[in-house]
Design an enzyme around this catalytic site. Sequence first.
Site, PDB file in Angstrom:
ATOM      1  CG  HIS A 125      -8.801   5.655 -12.789  1.00 11.62           C
ATOM      2  ND1 HIS A 125      -9.996   5.114 -12.357  1.00 11.62           N
ATOM      3  CD2 HIS A 125      -8.068   4.613 -13.253  1.00 11.62           C
ATOM      4  CE1 HIS A 125      -9.981   3.805 -12.560  1.00 11.62           C
ATOM      5  NE2 HIS A 125      -8.813   3.471 -13.105  1.00 11.62           N
ATOM      6  CD  GLU A 126      -4.622   4.700 -15.304  1.00 10.34           C
ATOM      7  OE1 GLU A 126      -4.024   3.843 -14.624  1.00 10.34           O
ATOM      8  OE2 GLU A 126      -5.589   4.407 -16.042  1.00 10.34           O
TER       9      GLU A 126
HETATM   10 ZN   LIG Z   1      -7.878   1.600 -13.439  1.00 13.07          ZN
END
Ligand SMILES: [Zn+2]
Length: 263
Positions: A125-126
């Site tokens: 996600h990051e």
């Molecule tokens: Zn985020």
Amino acid sequence: MMRKTMLGALALSLGLSACTTSPLGRSQLSLFDSSEIDQQGQKAFDEYRKSHKQATGRDGQYVTCIADAIIKTLPEGQGPSKWTVGVYQDEEPNAFALPGGYVVINTGLMKVAKNQDQIATVVGHEMAHVLANHANERTSTQSLTSTGLGVVQSVTGNNALAQLLGAGAQYGVLLPYSRRQESEADLLGLDLMARAGFDPQASIALWQNMASAGGGQPPEWASTHPNSGERSEALKGRMQSALKLSEEARAAGHTPNCGNIKS
Ligand SMILES: [Zn+2]
């Protein structure tokens, strides 16, 4: 809508390349030079490190193993030339990313993410925020919104506009991501971890863990998000294709086994 079009047209008329396309095909406003945005990301990361201690030992090795598994399966030439992924002492279950390839995972998150696949969900996600140039987009829209079209119109010449935008870049990388960007990072991140051979189903469990951890400030990657039900639904909608990506990756020899570090 009208206003946005006018802003885009204005930027274009000043010779700036105003639009890019995200990895998931969404059109984005990107007014800044990516090297400038990356530089601001590095500055912010250096500042962060002054007041936060990096976790050494197993947590650090564990996350490095997971991040490396994802990084080596990223498409050639995509994203920063070097990623800096680390675990830092902070009990809040949170994580964040900065342009230039900086990913920070809090020690508090390591207690909520129960296995390598759940942590791979967070790391994916990051990284997705970075790969999709979300900071440039956020800074661009924010600069135009906060300065206002009137101000931009009163500026004569490119130099003055560049100065105006430059001031925006300095704080822009620290702005929270938008809800749309969070949803995009969820889906793109799911693909990233699946392509590395992690189990995409873990993303659903991770979100449930986060919801039950509750309390305190909402984490970065939850703060502007739809509620957990909507988030799960969106992830489930992409689960079949993600499972296929993961199976293909594992068949090709991508079978990450970072869990043994953690034990
Ligand atoms: Zn985020």
